[in-house]
Design an enzyme around this catalytic site. Sequence first.
Site, short mmCIF file in Angstrom:
data_model
loop_
_atom_site.label_atom_id
_atom_site.label_comp_id
_atom_site.label_asym_id
_atom_site.label_seq_id
_atom_site.Cartn_x
_atom_site.Cartn_y
_atom_site.Cartn_z
N CYS A 58 -1.81 -2.82 8.00
CA CYS A 58 -1.85 -3.72 6.85
C CYS A 58 -0.60 -4.57 6.69
O CYS A 58 -0.68 -5.73 6.27
CB CYS A 58 -2.13 -2.92 5.58
SG CYS A 58 -3.75 -2.10 5.60
N ASP A 82 0.78 -1.25 0.00
CA ASP A 82 0.00 0.00 0.00
C ASP A 82 0.81 1.30 0.00
O ASP A 82 0.49 2.23 0.76
CB ASP A 82 -0.95 0.01 1.20
CG ASP A 82 -1.93 -1.15 1.21
OD1 ASP A 82 -1.94 -1.93 0.25
OD2 ASP A 82 -2.70 -1.27 2.19
N LYS A 99 -7.07 -4.97 -2.98
CA LYS A 99 -7.78 -5.42 -1.77
C LYS A 99 -8.75 -4.34 -1.32
O LYS A 99 -8.63 -3.18 -1.71
CB LYS A 99 -6.79 -5.76 -0.65
CG LYS A 99 -5.93 -4.61 -0.14
CD LYS A 99 -4.88 -5.12 0.82
CE LYS A 99 -4.02 -4.00 1.40
NZ LYS A 99 -4.73 -3.18 2.38
#
Length: 205
Positions: free
Chosen positions: A157, A10, A112
């Site tokens: 995450c 990310d 995601k």
Amino acid sequence: MKKRALIIIDVQNDFCKGGSLEVPNANDIIGIINDIKTTKYFHATILTQDYHPANHISFASNHKDNPPLFQIKKLNDGTDQVMWPDHCVQGTHGVEFHSELIINENDIIVHKGMNELIDSYSGFYDNQYKQKTELDNVLKKNEINQVFICGLALDVCVKATALDAIKLGYETFLILNACRGIGKEEEAIKEMKENGVVILTDHSI
């Protein structure tokens, strides 16, 4: 034979400097990740991308009772959900990878967080383990047995991805100096270590 993959979590505009959900000092890791990509060998490189619809249930703005940001709200199904600012919405600048991050032609992108009803921290599953992403399939297709994980945010995450990698049987390494967190880094590192994640820096890869 050990076959290893680099998993970059990310590194997107909304999590970097000036983003709607900025991780402190996030931009500091971009150069480190680029160096890792250009000086170390991996059989596969995967980038996860938070990829939310605008009506995502984790966005405080989508709840009529105006819940405070970063607080936990109990949803109708009984799930505890952190209320986040809108971030990484499909089709926006914020969802895109940071422009300074090197992305090569052979890199694999895994989306995601696309289900508007369930949040997704891990690169492998949603938070309720109802749906898998393509990440595990990609790793198995490439016969990967070692994963080296870095990115944002370490205590959200990145941690979730590392713990799921262990559960799925991968030898899992966290590249600590190529991660940044949002305040619970020490707890996250302790939890990962206790579950078998090896903590190292890019110099030890």
